[in-house]
Each structure stands twice: as structure tokens, then as C-alpha cells.
Design a protein around this motif. Structure first.
Motif, mmCIF file in Angstrom:
data_model
loop_
_atom_site.group_PDB
_atom_site.id
_atom_site.type_symbol
_atom_site.label_atom_id
_atom_site.label_comp_id
_atom_site.label_asym_id
_atom_site.label_seq_id
_atom_site.Cartn_x
_atom_site.Cartn_y
_atom_site.Cartn_z
ATOM 1 N N ASN A 2 -2.955 -3.229 13.564
ATOM 2 C CA ASN A 2 -1.444 -2.807 14.178
ATOM 3 C C ASN A 2 -0.541 -1.250 13.770
ATOM 4 O O ASN A 2 -0.979 -0.735 12.882
ATOM 5 C CB ASN A 2 -0.278 -3.328 13.886
ATOM 6 C CG ASN A 2 -0.227 -5.065 13.943
ATOM 7 O OD1 ASN A 2 -0.431 -4.997 15.510
ATOM 8 N ND2 ASN A 2 0.419 -5.587 13.961
ATOM 9 N N ASP A 4 0.396 2.445 13.832
ATOM 10 C CA ASP A 4 2.141 3.148 13.726
ATOM 11 C C ASP A 4 1.206 4.245 15.187
ATOM 12 O O ASP A 4 1.443 4.069 16.121
ATOM 13 C CB ASP A 4 1.473 4.625 12.859
ATOM 14 C CG ASP A 4 1.849 3.865 11.396
ATOM 15 O OD1 ASP A 4 2.188 2.669 11.143
ATOM 16 O OD2 ASP A 4 1.013 4.548 10.903
ATOM 17 N N ARG A 5 3.187 4.311 15.636
ATOM 18 C CA ARG A 5 3.209 5.680 17.165
ATOM 19 C C ARG A 5 3.906 6.821 16.759
ATOM 20 O O ARG A 5 4.409 7.066 15.704
ATOM 21 C CB ARG A 5 4.590 4.330 17.478
ATOM 22 C CG ARG A 5 4.673 3.260 18.016
ATOM 23 C CD ARG A 5 3.868 2.886 18.909
ATOM 24 N NE ARG A 5 2.972 1.731 19.524
ATOM 25 C CZ ARG A 5 2.725 0.606 19.109
ATOM 26 N NH1 ARG A 5 0.927 0.964 18.055
ATOM 27 N NH2 ARG A 5 2.256 -0.062 19.817
ATOM 28 N N ARG A 17 15.399 4.181 16.496
ATOM 29 C CA ARG A 17 13.813 3.820 16.471
ATOM 30 C C ARG A 17 13.284 4.894 15.445
ATOM 31 O O ARG A 17 11.831 4.031 15.294
ATOM 32 C CB ARG A 17 13.439 2.323 17.207
ATOM 33 C CG ARG A 17 14.093 0.955 17.427
ATOM 34 C CD ARG A 17 13.611 0.548 18.286
ATOM 35 N NE ARG A 17 12.817 -0.367 18.033
ATOM 36 C CZ ARG A 17 11.375 -0.977 18.419
ATOM 37 N NH1 ARG A 17 11.801 -1.431 19.825
ATOM 38 N NH2 ARG A 17 10.590 -1.642 17.718
ATOM 39 N N ARG A 77 7.114 5.999 14.142
ATOM 40 C CA ARG A 77 7.655 5.114 14.181
ATOM 41 C C ARG A 77 6.530 3.922 13.584
ATOM 42 O O ARG A 77 5.444 3.686 13.812
ATOM 43 C CB ARG A 77 8.308 4.320 15.828
ATOM 44 C CG ARG A 77 8.846 3.222 15.143
ATOM 45 C CD ARG A 77 9.446 2.205 16.864
ATOM 46 N NE ARG A 77 8.399 1.804 17.701
ATOM 47 C CZ ARG A 77 8.575 1.285 18.889
ATOM 48 N NH1 ARG A 77 9.590 1.631 19.948
ATOM 49 N NH2 ARG A 77 7.399 0.796 19.146
ATOM 50 N N GLU A 78 6.446 3.263 12.540
ATOM 51 C CA GLU A 78 6.131 3.163 11.514
ATOM 52 C C GLU A 78 5.820 1.184 11.663
ATOM 53 O O GLU A 78 6.667 1.025 12.657
ATOM 54 C CB GLU A 78 6.719 2.304 9.765
ATOM 55 C CG GLU A 78 6.135 4.433 9.386
ATOM 56 C CD GLU A 78 6.714 4.185 7.571
ATOM 57 O OE1 GLU A 78 5.485 3.898 6.892
ATOM 58 O OE2 GLU A 78 7.716 4.332 7.494
ATOM 59 N N ARG A 79 4.476 1.394 12.384
ATOM 60 C CA ARG A 79 4.452 -0.519 12.487
ATOM 61 C C ARG A 79 4.258 -1.270 11.473
ATOM 62 O O ARG A 79 3.409 -2.973 11.516
ATOM 63 C CB ARG A 79 3.431 -0.266 14.088
ATOM 64 C CG ARG A 79 4.262 0.022 15.335
ATOM 65 C CD ARG A 79 4.912 -0.329 15.632
ATOM 66 N NE ARG A 79 4.784 -1.737 16.501
ATOM 67 C CZ ARG A 79 4.434 -2.050 17.797
ATOM 68 N NH1 ARG A 79 5.537 -1.465 17.833
ATOM 69 N NH2 ARG A 79 3.694 -3.480 18.212
#
Length: 81
Positions: A2, A4-5, A17, A77-79
Motif C-alpha cells: 500500500n 502513501d498519497r 483527510r 495522506r498516509e496509507r
């Protein structure tokens, strides 16, 4: 994995968010890109993104070709992963 964004410009959706920070460094690790960001609270976090996303974000920052992105503001945004 996954990823991050990150965005070079203020997102237009789900604003609550996203967080902002300043780029401290950009490195490559295991085929991915690690962007270290200083958060608004002064902490440093590592965000893992694809090389394609790094290139897209860098192309959208207001910097000249070859100029460092260190110090530039980005949204993230942390995923996890």
C-alpha cells in the motif's frame, strides 16, 4: 504494498483527510520512492510512493528542471504498508 498519497497542489476532495508538510528529502529504496516530509508539528515522516507518482508531483511543483524539491509544500495522506 500500500502506497502513501502525495499531491503537489491542494486536493479538491476529502480535504479533512489530507495534511500538509514540507519536503525534507526524496530518495529511492527497493524500487519505490521515499519522500521524507516535515509535518506542521515539526515531526519527520517517510511516505512511500511509486516512482511515477514522484515524477508527476515533481512536474507539478513550481520549481525549475533540475531544481531540488526540498522545502516545497506538498499535501499527503498516509496509507501504511
Amino acid at each position: 504494498m500500500n502506497h502513501d498519497r502525495i499531491h503537489a497542489r491542494r486536493p479538491t476532495h476529502d480535504l479533512d483527510r489530507w495534511s500538509t508538510g514540507a519536503v525534507e528529502s526524496i530518495t529511492d529504496r527497493d524500487g519505490h520512492c521515499v519522500v521524507t516530509v516535515e509535518t506542521e508539528s515539526g515531526a519527520a515522516i517517510e511516505l512511500v510512493v511509486t516512482v511515477a507518482i514522484r515524477d508527476l508531483v515533481l512536474s507539478r511543483l513550481d520549481i525549475d528542471d533540475g531544481e531540488s524539491a526540498v522545502g516545497e509544500r506538498i499535501w499527503y495522506r498516509e496509507r501504511g504498508g
